[in-house]
Design a protein around this motif. Sequence first.
Motif, PDB file in Angstrom:
ATOM      1  N   VAL A 303       4.073  24.573 -22.611  1.00  0.00           N
ATOM      2  CA  VAL A 303       4.454  23.752 -24.145  1.00  0.00           C
ATOM      3  C   VAL A 303       4.470  24.987 -24.726  1.00  0.00           C
ATOM      4  CG1 VAL A 303       3.005  22.629 -25.794  1.00  0.00           C
ATOM      5  CG2 VAL A 303       2.872  22.781 -23.037  1.00  0.00           C
ATOM      6  N   HIS A 304       6.403  24.543 -25.611  1.00  0.00           N
ATOM      7  CA  HIS A 304       6.595  25.350 -26.021  1.00  0.00           C
ATOM      8  C   HIS A 304       5.927  25.101 -28.153  1.00  0.00           C
ATOM      9  CE1 HIS A 304       9.281  27.471 -28.839  1.00  0.00           C
ATOM     10  NE2 HIS A 304      10.874  25.884 -28.845  1.00  0.00           N
ATOM     11  N   ASN A 305       5.369  25.817 -28.641  1.00  0.00           N
ATOM     12  CA  ASN A 305       4.709  25.936 -30.283  1.00  0.00           C
ATOM     13  C   ASN A 305       6.317  26.566 -31.209  1.00  0.00           C
ATOM     14  OD1 ASN A 305       2.844  24.585 -29.737  1.00  0.00           O
ATOM     15  ND2 ASN A 305       2.254  26.493 -28.356  1.00  0.00           N
ATOM     16  N   GLY A 326      14.493  23.961 -14.303  1.00  0.00           N
ATOM     17  CA  GLY A 326      14.065  23.428 -14.170  1.00  0.00           C
ATOM     18  C   GLY A 326      12.049  23.364 -14.101  1.00  0.00           C
ATOM     19  N   VAL A 327      11.703  24.042 -15.273  1.00  0.00           N
ATOM     20  CA  VAL A 327      10.459  24.352 -15.635  1.00  0.00           C
ATOM     21  C   VAL A 327      10.425  22.480 -16.448  1.00  0.00           C
ATOM     22  CG1 VAL A 327       8.692  25.596 -16.887  1.00  0.00           C
ATOM     23  CG2 VAL A 327      10.653  27.083 -15.736  1.00  0.00           C
ATOM     24  N   LEU A 328       8.508  22.731 -16.406  1.00  0.00           N
ATOM     25  CA  LEU A 328       8.329  21.845 -16.810  1.00  0.00           C
ATOM     26  C   LEU A 328       7.759  21.709 -18.196  1.00  0.00           C
ATOM     27  CD1 LEU A 328       5.596  20.132 -13.936  1.00  0.00           C
ATOM     28  CD2 LEU A 328       8.088  19.193 -14.082  1.00  0.00           C
ATOM     29  N   VAL A 329       8.928  21.582 -18.854  1.00  0.00           N
ATOM     30  CA  VAL A 329       8.316  21.912 -20.555  1.00  0.00           C
ATOM     31  C   VAL A 329       8.115  20.756 -21.377  1.00  0.00           C
ATOM     32  CG1 VAL A 329       9.878  23.044 -22.462  1.00  0.00           C
ATOM     33  CG2 VAL A 329      11.213  23.687 -20.002  1.00  0.00           C
ATOM     34  N   GLY A 330       7.434  21.053 -22.159  1.00  0.00           N
ATOM     35  CA  GLY A 330       7.074  19.980 -23.401  1.00  0.00           C
ATOM     36  C   GLY A 330       6.837  20.672 -24.531  1.00  0.00           C
ATOM     37  N   THR A 375       7.386  13.723 -25.587  1.00  0.00           N
ATOM     38  CA  THR A 375       7.537  12.730 -25.325  1.00  0.00           C
ATOM     39  C   THR A 375       7.652  12.522 -23.004  1.00  0.00           C
ATOM     40  OG1 THR A 375      10.558  11.833 -24.761  1.00  0.00           O
ATOM     41  CG2 THR A 375       9.173  11.195 -26.854  1.00  0.00           C
ATOM     42  N   ILE A 376       8.576  12.185 -23.140  1.00  0.00           N
ATOM     43  CA  ILE A 376       8.439  12.694 -21.292  1.00  0.00           C
ATOM     44  C   ILE A 376       8.355  14.340 -20.462  1.00  0.00           C
ATOM     45  CG2 ILE A 376      11.330  12.223 -21.071  1.00  0.00           C
ATOM     46  CD1 ILE A 376       8.319  10.561 -18.574  1.00  0.00           C
ATOM     47  N   GLY A 377       9.120  14.624 -21.051  1.00  0.00           N
ATOM     48  CA  GLY A 377       9.363  16.246 -20.734  1.00  0.00           C
ATOM     49  C   GLY A 377       7.537  16.847 -21.700  1.00  0.00           C
ATOM     50  N   GLY A 378       6.701  16.163 -22.080  1.00  0.00           N
ATOM     51  CA  GLY A 378       5.061  16.708 -22.924  1.00  0.00           C
ATOM     52  C   GLY A 378       4.577  16.153 -21.547  1.00  0.00           C
ATOM     53  N   ALA A 379       5.003  14.993 -21.530  1.00  0.00           N
ATOM     54  CA  ALA A 379       4.135  13.720 -20.328  1.00  0.00           C
ATOM     55  C   ALA A 379       4.394  14.933 -18.733  1.00  0.00           C
ATOM     56  CB  ALA A 379       4.595  12.977 -20.039  1.00  0.00           C
ATOM     57  N   ARG A 380       5.419  15.738 -18.336  1.00  0.00           N
ATOM     58  CA  ARG A 380       5.446  15.832 -17.380  1.00  0.00           C
ATOM     59  C   ARG A 380       4.573  17.275 -17.279  1.00  0.00           C
ATOM     60  NH1 ARG A 380      11.576  14.204 -17.488  1.00  0.00           N
ATOM     61  NH2 ARG A 380      11.608  12.826 -15.532  1.00  0.00           N
ATOM     62  N   ALA A 381       4.813  18.553 -18.221  1.00  0.00           N
ATOM     63  CA  ALA A 381       4.200  19.570 -19.397  1.00  0.00           C
ATOM     64  C   ALA A 381       2.215  19.390 -19.251  1.00  0.00           C
ATOM     65  CB  ALA A 381       4.590  19.932 -20.219  1.00  0.00           C
ATOM     66  N   ILE A 388       2.375   7.978 -18.455  1.00  0.00           N
ATOM     67  CA  ILE A 388       2.777   8.157 -19.692  1.00  0.00           C
ATOM     68  C   ILE A 388       4.259   9.101 -19.707  1.00  0.00           C
ATOM     69  CG2 ILE A 388       0.537   7.860 -21.190  1.00  0.00           C
ATOM     70  CD1 ILE A 388       1.048  11.398 -21.865  1.00  0.00           C
ATOM     71  N   GLY A 389       4.584   8.731 -21.334  1.00  0.00           N
ATOM     72  CA  GLY A 389       6.023   9.815 -21.948  1.00  0.00           C
ATOM     73  C   GLY A 389       6.999   9.227 -22.228  1.00  0.00           C
ATOM     74  N   SER A 390       7.375   7.666 -21.845  1.00  0.00           N
ATOM     75  CA  SER A 390       8.421   6.481 -21.592  1.00  0.00           C
ATOM     76  C   SER A 390       7.970   4.891 -21.617  1.00  0.00           C
ATOM     77  CB  SER A 390       8.950   6.556 -20.408  1.00  0.00           C
ATOM     78  OG  SER A 390       8.816   6.610 -18.975  1.00  0.00           O
ATOM     79  N   LEU A 391       9.014   4.211 -21.611  1.00  0.00           N
ATOM     80  CA  LEU A 391       8.624   2.823 -21.938  1.00  0.00           C
ATOM     81  C   LEU A 391       8.697   2.124 -20.924  1.00  0.00           C
ATOM     82  CD1 LEU A 391       9.174   2.042 -25.916  1.00  0.00           C
ATOM     83  CD2 LEU A 391       7.235   2.367 -25.129  1.00  0.00           C
ATOM     84  N   GLU A 392       8.120   2.149 -19.559  1.00  0.00           N
ATOM     85  CA  GLU A 392       8.683   1.501 -18.169  1.00  0.00           C
ATOM     86  C   GLU A 392       7.394   0.833 -17.815  1.00  0.00           C
ATOM     87  OE1 GLU A 392      10.567   4.753 -15.769  1.00  0.00           O
ATOM     88  OE2 GLU A 392       9.758   5.671 -16.796  1.00  0.00           O
TER      89      GLU A 392
END
Length: 470
Positions: A303-305, A326-330, A375-381, A388-392
């Motif tokens: 998680v990047h701040n 390909g790291v999961l970054v939020g 959104t989706i990146g944060g959900a993966r991280a 969560i992370g997307s409207l699906e």
Amino acid sequence: MKPTFKRLALCCVLMAQLSSNAFAQQRRGARVDLIVSGGTVVTMDEGRRVIEDGAVAVRGGRIVAVGRRVDIARRFSAPEVIDAAGKAVIPGLINGHTHVPMVLFRGIADDLDLNEWLTKFIFPAEAKNVTEEFVRVGTQLGLAEMIRGGTTTYCDMYYFEDAIADETARAGVRGLLGETVIDFPVPDNKTWAEAMRYTEAFLSKWRGHALVTPAVAPHAPYTVSEEHLREVRAMSDRLGAAVVIHVSETRKEVDDISKQKGARPVEYLARIGFLSPRTVAAHTVHIDEAEIGLLKRHGVGSVHNPESNMKLASGVAPVPQMLRAGVLVGLGTDGAASNNDLSMWEAMDAAAKLHKLSSNDPRVVPAEDALALATIGGARALHMADRIGSLEEGKRADLVVVDLDELHQTPRYNIYSHLVYATKASDVRTVVIEGRVVMRDRRLLTLNEPLIKQKARLLRERVTRSLGRQ
Ligand SMILES: [Zn+2]
């Protein structure tokens, strides 16, 4: 009229009524709880679909359909319809790293480096002031600020996390909430054994809750011993809990760990078997190529701040390199004492601009990628992308309606550009979490804003006195 004929006639009338009801039902479509109708729906799904004049149907806290407004209106009917015409409908923002009660230390000490800030101001202020009551008030204040800014999920690390979880569930906000454990006495637990007992009870209590996902949060590799980090990993394995930790925030941390352990922080954590696909590492500022590879290999979320890292002059995390690998970054705000707010809009804007400046390349972290980080990146991280992370269809119904007609948003050419570079937290109009409206037309429905402000101001007096200030 003979009685039998009368009954027959009545029967016919009833049948006609029933079939007309069925016809009306069919015409109105299947019943759902809520439809968000009209507006530009920014799905952040795999295909990055943006639907003009779109709609989202919600039932039982879940998204049941996303599509064009006319199609959703044909298929579904709902007792509650939110008109989003002329607005943006986006997935709820995900604040991947914060310490929510620290909003009560907002502006207590600024313009210092992490070490001085932490040891001279934050740790002493916490030792003197942090009680369960303090944490509850701070959490309410932070939650109100986050809802107002369209944040629907946050990842936290603090003390009395059970009280934070309680406040979070009451406010109807989603949280990955980590009880902080550290090798010195802290406000809630005075020994390591006490902290482990507290954490185990906390993890068991909240497991399976619809909104709160409990986690364990060892503060950092330089404040928690190797033996204790191994213990945390074992507890995480045993209870299937996520582990949240600060990693490689400053150059000093890398130097100290390298000297003590003969390895850089991420290498050290990998070597002792600490990293797993349940780990969430905040910051990862000072990491090299090999460490990026380790984060990827172990499925660790990073998680990047950007604002906290800039303000404390900690450094620039290699976000473009991590994304390429390909790291999961939020994306996160960090605590409000080092930011000094919880706006994910400012975090997105800062992330996009910081990496362009530091890499001398304006093409890195474009607006669409910055929104993905939140959104989706944060959900993966946070290892929550299945929910969560997307409207699906099938995901939990966490969504935000954003005004697009303020002066600073006029005119509009590109929705991603607008959301990342022009939109502010104050443009958020309506917020839905787990299918429940928690803010409607800028009015908070689950928190008492004037009362929270009043309580926060009273605590400010106590904090000031405790530090011997006026
Ligand atoms: Zn932090």
